[in-house]
Design a protein around this motif. Sequence first.
Motif, mmCIF file in Angstrom:
data_model
loop_
_atom_site.group_PDB
_atom_site.id
_atom_site.type_symbol
_atom_site.label_atom_id
_atom_site.label_comp_id
_atom_site.label_asym_id
_atom_site.label_seq_id
_atom_site.Cartn_x
_atom_site.Cartn_y
_atom_site.Cartn_z
ATOM 1 N N GLU A 13 1.039 3.977 1.477
ATOM 2 C CA GLU A 13 0.542 5.238 2.037
ATOM 3 C C GLU A 13 -0.800 5.029 2.721
ATOM 4 N N ALA A 14 -1.033 5.824 3.749
ATOM 5 C CA ALA A 14 -2.225 5.690 4.587
ATOM 6 C C ALA A 14 -3.350 6.575 4.074
ATOM 7 N N LYS A 15 -3.772 6.306 2.844
ATOM 8 C CA LYS A 15 -4.907 7.059 2.305
ATOM 9 C C LYS A 15 -5.572 6.268 1.187
ATOM 10 N N GLY A 16 -6.789 6.659 0.890
ATOM 11 C CA GLY A 16 -7.520 6.062 -0.211
ATOM 12 C C GLY A 16 -8.444 4.920 0.203
ATOM 13 N N GLU A 17 -9.273 4.518 -0.739
ATOM 14 C CA GLU A 17 -10.257 3.461 -0.487
ATOM 15 C C GLU A 17 -9.593 2.102 -0.252
ATOM 16 N N GLN A 37 0.820 -1.218 0.000
ATOM 17 C CA GLN A 37 0.000 0.000 0.000
ATOM 18 C C GLN A 37 0.853 1.268 0.000
ATOM 19 N N PHE A 40 -6.705 1.582 1.118
ATOM 20 C CA PHE A 40 -6.175 1.609 2.480
ATOM 21 C C PHE A 40 -7.284 1.296 3.481
ATOM 22 N N LYS A 41 -8.452 1.877 3.303
ATOM 23 C CA LYS A 41 -9.591 1.610 4.192
ATOM 24 C C LYS A 41 -9.975 0.130 4.131
#
Length: 180
Positions: A166-170, A164, A172-173
């Motif tokens: 990075e801690a962002k985006g769909e 991943q 990541f969720k």
Amino acid sequence: MLNPQESVLIIVDVQGKLAKMMRNAQALEDNISTLIEAATLFNIPILWLEQLPDKLGATSDKLREQLVAAHQPIAKAHFSAWHAPEFRAALTATARNNVLLAGIETHICVYQTCRDLLSNQYQVHVIADAVSSRTAENRSLGIEMMLQHGALLNNTESLLFELQQEAKGERFKALLKLIK
């Protein structure tokens, strides 16, 4: 860093009664299940192997249900998947060099597959919490032998976040839901 566009997930022989005899069998199945879901999120191809399925049985029900819609198992007789022409063809067709390796038994089929992959210029990442043997000793020795020959070690959660980055985006969720 691992890149999803260069990676392929290989699941080795998680079949029948033998899969249930593995040390920490439920955790093993859960981690492989998570890897399957993550591979789908990252569009990582999955190659799924079965050792003598007519004798050892099919892949465990939970994993089979996840895989069967988009993938077909590759049957093999050798301990190493490399000796199955269908496997080599499918792996070559992915055009990916980073192998994410999971399955059973760590010291036999996973180990021999790893050795052949390394000998053929693949970078192998053994997912430590997604490989097992009937005994802890054989699992540990299998991992140690693979590392001695050049494999890299990872675990399911670290792998997901490395892919991943990075801690962002769909996506990541979605990954957060997989590990909770």
